[in-house]
Write a protein that holds these residues in place. Structure first.
Motif, PDB file in Angstrom:
ATOM      1  N   SER A 201     -58.419  -1.205 -13.436  1.00 57.60           N
ATOM      2  CA  SER A 201     -57.672  -0.407 -13.347  1.00 57.60           C
ATOM      3  C   SER A 201     -56.335  -1.993 -13.234  1.00 57.60           C
ATOM      4  O   SER A 201     -55.454  -0.918 -13.869  1.00 57.60           O
ATOM      5  N   LEU A 202     -56.555  -2.624 -13.502  1.00 60.03           N
ATOM      6  CA  LEU A 202     -55.309  -3.833 -13.214  1.00 60.03           C
ATOM      7  C   LEU A 202     -55.436  -4.193 -15.381  1.00 60.03           C
ATOM      8  O   LEU A 202     -54.541  -4.133 -16.176  1.00 60.03           O
ATOM      9  N   GLN A 203     -56.546  -3.909 -16.336  1.00 68.52           N
ATOM     10  CA  GLN A 203     -55.927  -4.066 -17.800  1.00 68.52           C
ATOM     11  C   GLN A 203     -55.797  -2.566 -18.113  1.00 68.52           C
ATOM     12  O   GLN A 203     -54.995  -2.760 -19.051  1.00 68.52           O
ATOM     13  N   LYS A 204     -56.424  -1.601 -17.760  1.00 66.74           N
ATOM     14  CA  LYS A 204     -55.678  -0.092 -18.272  1.00 66.74           C
ATOM     15  C   LYS A 204     -53.320  -0.357 -17.861  1.00 66.74           C
ATOM     16  O   LYS A 204     -53.070  -0.582 -18.970  1.00 66.74           O
ATOM     17  N   ILE A 205     -53.164  -1.279 -16.533  1.00 69.97           N
ATOM     18  CA  ILE A 205     -51.714  -1.667 -16.778  1.00 69.97           C
ATOM     19  C   ILE A 205     -51.323  -2.712 -17.932  1.00 69.97           C
ATOM     20  O   ILE A 205     -50.525  -2.258 -18.135  1.00 69.97           O
ATOM     21  N   VAL A 206     -52.368  -3.488 -18.204  1.00 67.28           N
ATOM     22  CA  VAL A 206     -52.263  -4.429 -19.263  1.00 67.28           C
ATOM     23  C   VAL A 206     -51.888  -3.605 -20.425  1.00 67.28           C
ATOM     24  O   VAL A 206     -50.803  -3.784 -21.100  1.00 67.28           O
ATOM     25  N   ASP A 207     -53.054  -3.048 -20.800  1.00 73.12           N
ATOM     26  CA  ASP A 207     -52.866  -2.180 -21.976  1.00 73.12           C
ATOM     27  C   ASP A 207     -51.703  -1.488 -22.449  1.00 73.12           C
ATOM     28  O   ASP A 207     -50.809  -1.288 -23.221  1.00 73.12           O
TER      29      ASP A 207
ATOM     30  N   ASP B 154     -40.567  -9.446 -18.054  1.00 75.63           N
ATOM     31  CA  ASP B 154     -40.973  -8.460 -17.803  1.00 75.63           C
ATOM     32  C   ASP B 154     -42.797  -8.837 -17.615  1.00 75.63           C
ATOM     33  O   ASP B 154     -43.542  -8.060 -18.488  1.00 75.63           O
ATOM     34  N   ASN B 155     -43.530  -9.904 -17.267  1.00 76.33           N
ATOM     35  CA  ASN B 155     -44.688 -10.348 -17.431  1.00 76.33           C
ATOM     36  C   ASN B 155     -44.947  -9.947 -16.196  1.00 76.33           C
ATOM     37  O   ASN B 155     -46.481 -10.572 -16.278  1.00 76.33           O
ATOM     38  N   THR B 156     -44.714  -9.204 -15.207  1.00 70.34           N
ATOM     39  CA  THR B 156     -46.106  -9.015 -14.100  1.00 70.34           C
ATOM     40  C   THR B 156     -46.859  -8.773 -14.536  1.00 70.34           C
ATOM     41  O   THR B 156     -47.849  -8.343 -13.530  1.00 70.34           O
ATOM     42  N   HIS B 157     -48.046  -7.712 -15.289  1.00 70.41           N
ATOM     43  CA  HIS B 157     -48.546  -7.335 -15.743  1.00 70.41           C
ATOM     44  C   HIS B 157     -49.973  -8.051 -15.594  1.00 70.41           C
ATOM     45  O   HIS B 157     -50.843  -7.705 -15.331  1.00 70.41           O
ATOM     46  N   TYR B 158     -49.390  -8.599 -16.399  1.00 66.83           N
ATOM     47  CA  TYR B 158     -50.618 -10.430 -16.818  1.00 66.83           C
ATOM     48  C   TYR B 158     -50.325 -11.074 -15.435  1.00 66.83           C
ATOM     49  O   TYR B 158     -51.223 -11.510 -14.602  1.00 66.83           O
ATOM     50  N   SER B 159     -49.203 -11.300 -14.586  1.00 61.87           N
ATOM     51  CA  SER B 159     -49.788 -11.747 -13.617  1.00 61.87           C
ATOM     52  C   SER B 159     -50.503 -11.485 -12.619  1.00 61.87           C
ATOM     53  O   SER B 159     -51.369 -11.705 -12.255  1.00 61.87           O
TER      54      SER B 159
END
Length: 425
Positions: free
Chosen positions: A359-365, A300-305
């Protein structure tokens, strides 16, 4: 007033901003030639970081195998996540550079039929239909018959795993690379679109009494061999981008016309942005609500990838890369070339890259915050928040690609045609 030359315009722009550390001792020739040289420097630094973090992972694997523990397994997982960060930023070099594209399947192929490697849940049914390797279980099988061929798996070595990758011509038979290692560390994620990642017990690696899952000695052999192969592959690619080596890929790239180097840079940025990240890595999983199409599906590390893929695109345009030790590699950039010709386009391109990052930072957060809503939960049917955030990211990546195409036109790189991976946007 006399028209400024491109070189003078860039020099004045960089001097006024004061935001770059020019590597004048390393970069020579025309502005375009210097941009390609800086691109090669960034590629080398990125692959060097991927290599160094993989070596650190390798050391931890050896320590863990020697004395397995719950704490040791968690530390190993953390090392794997650290190793992913520079590698994911390196993927922008894959598209446009055949030396990388031809090589990457042994390191980052996905999704995989995990039954090829080890035991799986009794309800495992999501493997590729008709794949004869989907349930071979290399770890439990010292000899495997595939069609008329008998494979000797008495010992599990790096070379043997490399020969088994894409067994039978199936891309789902992934025996090597980051995701094979990920599966060995986490095991299957059986939570679907609910909270939780894989939960492999450390006792799957305990030798003798206390071993769970069976074949703990061979599982340890597999983990060690896969990690050794990862390190060797990354060392080879790092050397391909090293300065001062005759006959490597860097020498070939820099010997070619700088226009070809710019084309490779822009094609790599556009193709990763559009077909791969927006399409294969986000759109496919979202539209099918499919956790099997999640990139880092066991951890479940996909957001960082996804975040670091986009960071790699930004690195190339801005001509800079922050190394894992905090130091910076930077120099004259595509941004500088564009700014000298069309300052407005450069500003809009940089802004769109920043929008994608945001937008990707929001997904990471969201994934790392109190709610712990990971990518596999975001793609669940009916998750309106996740769907909106991911669609916003897809839209941002598509817009970003359009700006990349405009940049190509401005720099006289025609017919860029970034890879769409057959997706429509």
């Amino acid at each position: 007033m006399q028209k400024r030359t491109l070189a003078l315009a860039i020099a004045l722009t960089v001097g006024m901003t004061g935001c770059k550390t020019m590597q004048s001792s390393e970069l020579t020739g025309t502005p375009e030639e210097q941009v390609v040289q800086n691109y090669a420097n960034i590629a080398h630094a990125t692959f060097d970081d991927a290599y160094l973090t993989a070596v650190d992972l390798q050391k931890s694997v050896n320590q863990f195998i020697a004395s397995p523990s719950a704490e040791g397994l968690e530390q190993l997982k953390a090392k794997w996540k650290v190793a992913r960060e520079p590698y994911q930023q390196s993927e922008v070099f894959r598209f446009g550079n055949a030396v990388v594209d031809d090589w990457e399947g042994q390191l980052n192929a996905w999704p995989l039929d995990e039954g090829l490697i080890d035991y799986v849940d009794g309800g495992y049914y999501q493997h590729e239909l008709g794949n004869p390797g989907a349930e071979l279980n290399i770890i439990s099988s010292k000899q495997v018959k595939l069609g008329s061929e008998t494979l000797d798996l008495t010992s599990i070595t790096a070379d043997k795993l490399a020969s088994l990758n894409e067994l039978g011509g199936s891309e789902a038979n992934v025996a090597t690379g980051y995701h094979a290692i990920e599966f060995l560390l986490w095991g299957q994620d059986l939570n679907g679109t609910n909270t939780g990642a894989g939960e492999r017990p450390y006792t799957d690696f305990v030798q003798g009494a206390g071993c769970t899952g069976g074949n703990c000695d061979r599982r340890a052999q597999y983990l060690k061999a896969a990690t050794n192969l990862l390190v060797a592959d990354l060392e080879w690619m790092r050397d391909q981008w090293s300065a001062g080596k005759s006959g490597n890929y860097r020498a070939e790239l820099l010997a070619d016309a700088p226009e070809q180097g710019l084309r490779k840079m822009l094609y790599g940025m556009g193709s990763l942005s559009l077909g791969e990240l927006a399409g294969e890595r986000i759109k496919v999983a979202l539209e099918a609500n499919s956790t099997e199409d999640e990139h880092d599906c066991f951890s479940d590390n996909t957001h960082y990838s996804h975040y670091f893929n986009a960071k790699g695109i930004q690195n190339v345009y801005l001509g800079q890369y922050k190394r894992v030790d905090g130091s910076m590699v930077n120099g004259i950039s595509l941004s500088d070339l564009v700014k000298a010709k069309d300052a407005s386009l450069d500003k809009m391109t940089r802004q769109q890259l920043a929008n994608t990052d945001s937008s990707l930072q929001k997904i990471v957060d969201l994934a790392e915050g109190p709610q712990q809503i990971k990518f596999d939960m975001m793609i669940a049917a009916g998750n309106q928040q996740g769907e909106a955030m991911l669609n916003n990211t897809i839209e941002s990546l598509v817009k970003q690609t359009r700006y990349i195409e405009q940049v190509a036109t401005t720099l006289n790189v025609d017919a860029l045609n970034p890879d769409t991976a057959d997706h429509e946007f």
